[in-house]
Enzyme design. Structure first.
Site, short mmCIF file in Angstrom:
data_model
loop_
_atom_site.label_atom_id
_atom_site.label_comp_id
_atom_site.label_asym_id
_atom_site.label_seq_id
_atom_site.Cartn_x
_atom_site.Cartn_y
_atom_site.Cartn_z
N GLY A 211 61.22 -61.66 5.28
CA GLY A 211 60.70 -61.92 3.94
C GLY A 211 61.08 -63.27 3.41
O GLY A 211 60.70 -63.65 2.31
N CYS A 212 61.84 -64.03 4.19
CA CYS A 212 62.26 -65.36 3.76
C CYS A 212 61.25 -66.38 4.28
O CYS A 212 60.93 -66.40 5.46
CB CYS A 212 63.64 -65.65 4.34
SG CYS A 212 64.39 -67.13 3.72
N ILE A 213 60.71 -67.21 3.40
CA ILE A 213 59.64 -68.11 3.81
C ILE A 213 60.18 -69.50 4.16
O ILE A 213 61.03 -70.01 3.46
CB ILE A 213 58.55 -68.23 2.73
CG1 ILE A 213 57.99 -66.83 2.46
CG2 ILE A 213 57.45 -69.15 3.19
CD1 ILE A 213 57.47 -66.65 1.07
#
Lengths: 99, 110, 123
Positions: B108-110
């Protein structure tokens, strides 16, 4: 609410699971291979007929026609087109797809 | 991409994350930290080791909110807050500390 | 997000793990979406109950064992996990076979919960 089933009732248990969970008054839409459930003369026909007493059952006509089953539509099932599909989704608060 | 420590080559992805986390060691960590312009102190190691333990137990790199909360539970509120963690890892504790710890980028980390 | 706008989101898991990608995809979506502070619940029906069957050992098939990750869901404030009673029975399983604390509910009870949701995500 709207339940959507796209698997053949003779290959998968998706429709059975759907019917076990669906609450009275809910709508069930059969699409893709799910349309076979809406035809006459197959082994699971009675189950759908029983369910149609407390659920509204719809079938996507283009999928039925594509499979050469348009003439075998079971009683108590309402055929709809793509516009009817959209309308059905819009009418209901939420939707569960029984993949 | 790859990094070289003591003549040995370790594969990394295009963002510099170690591909095989089993290969990780402290020298690799120090090298990645250097590239991130971070001077590893005991406080940095504490977070990096915490992340590796978390990954071992749950098979994921935690989101920053979860990391903050879990660190707070284990190491106390003075460390379980984002200000403390961002001071250690200015470009994002989840992102930078995970990279140094040899873990994949947090889900979920971009 | 403020309390008043939180939506009820239910993830419906009906596939066994490893044979298809559904189980892992669902879990990843849950973890990503957990950042948005909604009212989340997970339901395991049909073969989906196999996702929680204790003791996965995936070394031999060279796939990632994502079972330990279900234990992290609590850290993500995802703690409403429902398992279908009929599905457990049909598979000779019970609540004790599950790798995390769950609430066992009948298909009809799960159907009722579905009616209350704003969004259902099906896997």
């Amino acid at each position: 609410m709207l339940h959507i089933v796209n698997k053949s009732p003779l290959e998968r248990s998706a429709l059975d699971s759907c019917l076990a969970a669906a609450q009275p008054g809910a709508a069930v839409l059969l699409i893709e291979d799910g349309v076979y459930a809406a035809t006459r003369g197959h082994a699971g026909e009675g189950k759908l007929r029983a369910a149609s007493a407390h659920l509204q059952i719809y079938v996507l006509a283009p999928d039925l026609e594509a499979r050469g089953m348009a003439q075998s539509l079971a009683d108590g099932v309402k055929p709809i087109d793509y516009a009817g599909f959209v309308e059905l989704v819009a009418q209901h608060r939420n939707c569960q797809s029984w993949l | 991409m790859a990094i070289v420590v003591d003549g040995k080559t370790y594969e990394t992805d295009e963002e510099g994350y170690l591909v095989n986390l089993a290969e990780w060691n402290e020298d690799i960590a120090k090298l990645i930290a250097g590239e991130e312009k971070i001077d590893m102190t005991p406080n940095h190691w504490e977070v990096v080791n915490f992340l590796r333990e978390y990954y071992n137990e749950f098979q994921i790199a935690p989101a920053v909110r979860v990391l903050t909360k879990s660190i707070g539970k284990k190491l106390g509120p003075e460390k379980g807050n984002s200000q403390y963690l961002y001071e250690l890892f200015p470009y994002g504790p989840a992102k930078q500390a995970c990279k140094i710890a040899g873990l994949p980028k947090p889900t979920g980390c971009i | 997000m403020s309390e008043g706008t939180a939506k009820k989101i239910m993830y419906v898991n009906r596939k066994a793990p490893y044979g298809t990608i559904y189980a892992l995809e669902s879990l990843e979506v849950v973890l990503i979406a957990a950042a948005f502070d909604q009212e989340v619940s997970l339901v395991f029906m049909d073969d989906g109950v196999y996702q929680l069957k204790k003791g996965h050992q995936t070394k031999g098939i060279e796939m990632k064992n994502f079972q330990p990750t279900y234990r992290a869901l609590d850290d993500y404030d995802v703690n409403k996990l429902y398992v279908e009673k009929e599905a457990l029975q049909a598979r000779g399983l019970s609540q004790e076979d599950m790798c995390v604390p769950v609430e066992v509910k009948s298909a009809a009870e799960i159907g009722k919960l579905m009616e209350e949701q704003d969004v259902l995500l099906s896997f």
